[in-house]
Design a protein around this motif. Structure first.
Motif, PDB file in Angstrom:
ATOM      1  N   ASN A   1      15.319  11.473 -23.514  1.00  0.00           N
ATOM      2  CA  ASN A   1      16.124  12.546 -22.916  1.00  0.00           C
ATOM      3  C   ASN A   1      15.523  12.889 -21.559  1.00  0.00           C
ATOM      4  O   ASN A   1      14.346  12.616 -21.315  1.00  0.00           O
ATOM      5  N   ALA A   2      16.316  13.515 -20.723  1.00  0.00           N
ATOM      6  CA  ALA A   2      15.812  13.969 -19.426  1.00  0.00           C
ATOM      7  C   ALA A   2      16.636  15.167 -18.963  1.00  0.00           C
ATOM      8  O   ALA A   2      17.814  15.289 -19.315  1.00  0.00           O
ATOM      9  N   LEU A   3      16.005  16.032 -18.202  1.00  0.00           N
ATOM     10  CA  LEU A   3      16.684  17.182 -17.609  1.00  0.00           C
ATOM     11  C   LEU A   3      16.618  17.078 -16.092  1.00  0.00           C
ATOM     12  O   LEU A   3      15.605  16.665 -15.542  1.00  0.00           O
ATOM     13  N   PHE A   4      17.684  17.471 -15.446  1.00  0.00           N
ATOM     14  CA  PHE A   4      17.756  17.551 -13.988  1.00  0.00           C
ATOM     15  C   PHE A   4      18.187  18.963 -13.657  1.00  0.00           C
ATOM     16  O   PHE A   4      19.133  19.479 -14.261  1.00  0.00           O
ATOM     17  N   CYS A   5      17.518  19.600 -12.729  1.00  0.00           N
ATOM     18  CA  CYS A   5      17.976  20.931 -12.343  1.00  0.00           C
ATOM     19  C   CYS A   5      17.910  21.103 -10.831  1.00  0.00           C
ATOM     20  O   CYS A   5      17.070  20.521 -10.155  1.00  0.00           O
ATOM     21  N   GLY A   6      18.834  21.885 -10.351  1.00  0.00           N
ATOM     22  CA  GLY A   6      18.907  22.197  -8.931  1.00  0.00           C
ATOM     23  C   GLY A   6      19.508  23.578  -8.779  1.00  0.00           C
ATOM     24  O   GLY A   6      20.193  24.070  -9.678  1.00  0.00           O
ATOM     25  N   CYS A   7      19.257  24.179  -7.666  1.00  0.00           N
ATOM     26  CA  CYS A   7      19.735  25.536  -7.415  1.00  0.00           C
ATOM     27  C   CYS A   7      20.671  25.516  -6.210  1.00  0.00           C
ATOM     28  O   CYS A   7      20.429  24.792  -5.246  1.00  0.00           O
ATOM     29  N   GLY A   8      21.718  26.303  -6.278  1.00  0.00           N
ATOM     30  CA  GLY A   8      22.639  26.394  -5.148  1.00  0.00           C
ATOM     31  C   GLY A   8      23.305  25.064  -4.851  1.00  0.00           C
ATOM     32  O   GLY A   8      23.854  24.418  -5.747  1.00  0.00           O
ATOM     33  N   ILE A   9      23.190  24.633  -3.608  1.00  0.00           N
ATOM     34  CA  ILE A   9      23.868  23.387  -3.227  1.00  0.00           C
ATOM     35  C   ILE A   9      23.198  22.151  -3.828  1.00  0.00           C
ATOM     36  O   ILE A   9      23.789  21.074  -3.813  1.00  0.00           O
ATOM     37  N   GLN A  10      22.010  22.302  -4.389  1.00  0.00           N
ATOM     38  CA  GLN A  10      21.366  21.166  -5.041  1.00  0.00           C
ATOM     39  C   GLN A  10      21.857  20.981  -6.479  1.00  0.00           C
ATOM     40  O   GLN A  10      21.587  19.944  -7.095  1.00  0.00           O
ATOM     41  N   PHE A  11      22.575  21.946  -7.035  1.00  0.00           N
ATOM     42  CA  PHE A  11      23.075  21.831  -8.401  1.00  0.00           C
ATOM     43  C   PHE A  11      23.966  20.608  -8.593  1.00  0.00           C
ATOM     44  O   PHE A  11      23.764  19.841  -9.538  1.00  0.00           O
ATOM     45  N   PRO A  12      24.963  20.356  -7.718  1.00  0.00           N
ATOM     46  CA  PRO A  12      25.770  19.145  -7.901  1.00  0.00           C
ATOM     47  C   PRO A  12      24.929  17.854  -7.810  1.00  0.00           C
ATOM     48  O   PRO A  12      25.240  16.868  -8.474  1.00  0.00           O
ATOM     49  N   VAL A  13      23.871  17.886  -7.023  1.00  0.00           N
ATOM     50  CA  VAL A  13      22.988  16.720  -6.921  1.00  0.00           C
ATOM     51  C   VAL A  13      22.265  16.514  -8.251  1.00  0.00           C
ATOM     52  O   VAL A  13      22.091  15.375  -8.704  1.00  0.00           O
ATOM     53  N   ALA A  14      21.875  17.600  -8.905  1.00  0.00           N
ATOM     54  CA  ALA A  14      21.243  17.503 -10.221  1.00  0.00           C
ATOM     55  C   ALA A  14      22.218  16.913 -11.237  1.00  0.00           C
ATOM     56  O   ALA A  14      21.836  16.049 -12.045  1.00  0.00           O
ATOM     57  N   LEU A  15      23.461  17.353 -11.197  1.00  0.00           N
ATOM     58  CA  LEU A  15      24.472  16.792 -12.102  1.00  0.00           C
ATOM     59  C   LEU A  15      24.666  15.305 -11.848  1.00  0.00           C
ATOM     60  O   LEU A  15      24.755  14.505 -12.792  1.00  0.00           O
ATOM     61  N   GLU A  16      24.727  14.925 -10.585  1.00  0.00           N
ATOM     62  CA  GLU A  16      24.903  13.510 -10.230  1.00  0.00           C
ATOM     63  C   GLU A  16      23.684  12.697 -10.658  1.00  0.00           C
ATOM     64  O   GLU A  16      23.816  11.573 -11.145  1.00  0.00           O
ATOM     65  N   GLY A  17      22.493  13.256 -10.490  1.00  0.00           N
ATOM     66  CA  GLY A  17      21.282  12.551 -10.911  1.00  0.00           C
ATOM     67  C   GLY A  17      21.269  12.301 -12.406  1.00  0.00           C
ATOM     68  O   GLY A  17      20.919  11.201 -12.865  1.00  0.00           O
TER      69      GLY A  17
ATOM     70  N   SER B   1      20.390   3.857 -17.711  1.00  0.00           N
ATOM     71  CA  SER B   1      19.378   3.723 -18.758  1.00  0.00           C
ATOM     72  C   SER B   1      19.926   3.946 -20.164  1.00  0.00           C
ATOM     73  O   SER B   1      19.233   3.666 -21.128  1.00  0.00           O
ATOM     74  N   TYR B   2      21.111   4.481 -20.255  1.00  0.00           N
ATOM     75  CA  TYR B   2      21.724   4.798 -21.548  1.00  0.00           C
ATOM     76  C   TYR B   2      20.891   5.787 -22.358  1.00  0.00           C
ATOM     77  O   TYR B   2      20.861   5.731 -23.574  1.00  0.00           O
ATOM     78  N   ILE B   3      20.176   6.680 -21.682  1.00  0.00           N
ATOM     79  CA  ILE B   3      19.499   7.755 -22.394  1.00  0.00           C
ATOM     80  C   ILE B   3      20.200   9.064 -22.072  1.00  0.00           C
ATOM     81  O   ILE B   3      20.900   9.187 -21.065  1.00  0.00           O
ATOM     82  N   HIS B   4      20.009  10.029 -22.936  1.00  0.00           N
ATOM     83  CA  HIS B   4      20.638  11.328 -22.760  1.00  0.00           C
ATOM     84  C   HIS B   4      20.000  12.069 -21.589  1.00  0.00           C
ATOM     85  O   HIS B   4      18.779  12.168 -21.499  1.00  0.00           O
ATOM     86  N   ALA B   5      20.819  12.573 -20.689  1.00  0.00           N
ATOM     87  CA  ALA B   5      20.334  13.356 -19.549  1.00  0.00           C
ATOM     88  C   ALA B   5      21.334  14.467 -19.276  1.00  0.00           C
ATOM     89  O   ALA B   5      22.540  14.271 -19.402  1.00  0.00           O
ATOM     90  N   GLU B   6      20.813  15.622 -18.917  1.00  0.00           N
ATOM     91  CA  GLU B   6      21.658  16.775 -18.616  1.00  0.00           C
ATOM     92  C   GLU B   6      21.262  17.371 -17.277  1.00  0.00           C
ATOM     93  O   GLU B   6      20.082  17.418 -16.942  1.00  0.00           O
ATOM     94  N   GLY B   7      22.252  17.837 -16.549  1.00  0.00           N
ATOM     95  CA  GLY B   7      22.013  18.558 -15.307  1.00  0.00           C
ATOM     96  C   GLY B   7      22.247  20.043 -15.535  1.00  0.00           C
ATOM     97  O   GLY B   7      23.186  20.422 -16.228  1.00  0.00           O
ATOM     98  N   PHE B   8      21.366  20.864 -14.984  1.00  0.00           N
ATOM     99  CA  PHE B   8      21.458  22.307 -15.153  1.00  0.00           C
ATOM    100  C   PHE B   8      21.232  22.995 -13.819  1.00  0.00           C
ATOM    101  O   PHE B   8      20.550  22.475 -12.954  1.00  0.00           O
TER     102      PHE B   8
END
Length: 142
Positions: free
Chosen positions: A68-84, A92-99
């Motif tokens: 599993n992996a988490l990606f987080c960004g604030c403000g305008i970086q949030f969509p980048v976290a979702l894309e990451g 990689s076919y592993i679970h990842a979430e953007g927050f």
């Protein structure tokens, strides 16, 4: 796709620049200068990639066993976290979430365990940078 995401970001930026001219927040000369700077992005990235490659290889040693992996960004970086997170899922076919970094303390931080990579996207120019740094320290303490 990365091309579609990048195209959308550039399109929104161009709309914002056009609005800035219309509202007299920027002059045409300032917008032209901004556009010239944007033209330099490929060259800047080309110079940056070898350095980044070394850092990614070092981080990969620690993340290679992750499921599993988490990606987080604030403000305008949030969509980048979702894309990451989406990109990681695709390659990689592993679970990842953007927050959003603002909501990490209220949920995702409870998911923090050993070998759970957390990618934090934070720009020093962001007004919330110090707050995000504080949250990263919270992640390390989990």
């Amino acid at each position: 796709s990365t091309k579609a995401f990048t195209g959308q970001v550039i399109a929104l930026l161009l709309i914002a620049l056009r609005l800035a001219i219309h509202k007299k927040e920027m002059t045409q000369a300032q917008v032209n200068e901004y556009c010239l700077e944007m033209e330099q992005i490929p060259d800047v990235l080309e110079k940056w990639l070898p350095q980044l490659d070394k850092q990614v290889m070092a981080m990969a040693k620690y993340a290679r066993l992750a499921t599993n992996a988490l990606f987080c960004g604030c403000g305008i970086q949030f969509p980048v976290a979702l894309e990451g997170a989406l990109k990681l899922k695709e390659i990689s076919y592993i679970h990842a979430e953007g927050f959003s970094a603002a909501e990490v303390r209220h949920g995702p931080v409870t998911l923090m365990r050993d070998r759970l990579p957390c990618v934090v996207i934070a720009m020093k120019s962001d007004p919330a940078y110090n707050q995000i740094k504080s949250q990263v320290q919270d992640f390390k303490n989990q």
